[in-house]
Design a protein around this motif. Structure first.
Motif, PDB file in Angstrom:
ATOM      1  N   SER A   1       0.844  -1.194   0.000  1.00 35.80           N
ATOM      2  CA  SER A   1       0.000   0.000   0.000  1.00 35.80           C
ATOM      3  C   SER A   1       0.885   1.253   0.000  1.00 35.80           C
ATOM      4  CB  SER A   1      -0.910   0.014   1.240  1.00 35.80           C
ATOM      5  OG  SER A   1      -0.132   0.240   2.404  1.00 35.80           O
ATOM      6  N   VAL A   2       0.324   2.361  -0.422  1.00 41.64           N
ATOM      7  CA  VAL A   2       1.060   3.621  -0.426  1.00 41.64           C
ATOM      8  C   VAL A   2       1.533   3.957   0.988  1.00 41.64           C
ATOM      9  CG1 VAL A   2       0.840   6.116  -0.805  1.00 41.64           C
ATOM     10  CG2 VAL A   2      -0.115   4.519  -2.458  1.00 41.64           C
ATOM     11  N   GLN A   3       0.695   3.706   1.981  1.00 39.72           N
ATOM     12  CA  GLN A   3       1.081   3.982   3.368  1.00 39.72           C
ATOM     13  C   GLN A   3       2.269   3.117   3.788  1.00 39.72           C
ATOM     14  OE1 GLN A   3      -2.607   3.420   5.526  1.00 39.72           O
ATOM     15  NE2 GLN A   3      -2.899   5.637   5.651  1.00 39.72           N
ATOM     16  N   MET A   4       2.275   1.838   3.395  1.00 40.93           N
ATOM     17  CA  MET A   4       3.378   0.952   3.746  1.00 40.93           C
ATOM     18  C   MET A   4       4.655   1.392   3.027  1.00 40.93           C
ATOM     19  SD  MET A   4       4.608  -1.545   5.489  1.00 40.93           S
ATOM     20  CE  MET A   4       3.218  -2.393   6.188  1.00 40.93           C
ATOM     21  N   VAL A   5       4.539   1.769   1.771  1.00 43.86           N
ATOM     22  CA  VAL A   5       5.695   2.252   1.011  1.00 43.86           C
ATOM     23  C   VAL A   5       6.303   3.467   1.702  1.00 43.86           C
ATOM     24  CG1 VAL A   5       6.419   3.303  -1.171  1.00 43.86           C
ATOM     25  CG2 VAL A   5       4.909   1.310  -1.194  1.00 43.86           C
TER      26      VAL A   5
END
Length: 153
Positions: A114-118
């Motif tokens: 996910s963008v948040q994890m990235v």
């Protein structure tokens, strides 16, 4: 992590005895961090785990890279120049150390993080206020996503 973050690591920032080996990336008097999101836990997997074990085993200073650090500051520009000269002999004249961060982001995309994890794993600034809510990701989940990127290499 950014090269300037790595150059300023202390041997004590490396935690190998935990269930998930990791680096506690924090501000130090000799090295600031670029953003608030840069302060984070970085899971150690693959080559990074191997390298951190070697650093801990062979440490002759409290600094992981004492040739570039003192108690007062870090000289990441010198480290960058040395690494960029070396990388160019291996990969080609267009390659630079910062390209590794771009490649890391691409590997996270390839495993559909996910963008948040990235952003969390890469230490990129949070895009929304909501991303800062809660306790964040548990170390086990960060470790799993880091392990996934090693498998895509």
């Amino acid at each position: 992590m950014r090269l300037s973050d790595a150059v300023g690591l202390l041997v004590d920032d490396i935690v190998l005895g935990a269930d998930q080996p990791h680096i506690n990336l924090t501000k130090h008097p000799h090295r600031r961090l670029k953003t608030d999101a840069s302060e984070r836990v970085i899971s150690l997997v693959g080559c990074l785990l191997w390298a951190m074990k070697r650093i801990k085993e062979n440490a002759s200073s409290r600094f992981c890279f004492p040739g570039y650090c003192s108690g007062a500051n870090c000289n990441s520009n010198s480290a960058s120049g040395a690494i960029n000269r070396w990388i160019k002999t291996i990969i080609g004249s267009d390659a630079v150390i910062h390209g590794l961060r771009h490649g890391f982001k691409d590997r996270l995309r390839a495993v559909e993080a996910s963008v948040q994890m990235v952003d969390k794993l890469g230490g990129w600034s949070l895009r929304t206020v909501g991303q800062g809510y809660g306790d964040g990701y548990p170390l086990e989940l960060l470790y799993r996503w880091m392990s996934n990127t090693v498998e895509t290499q």
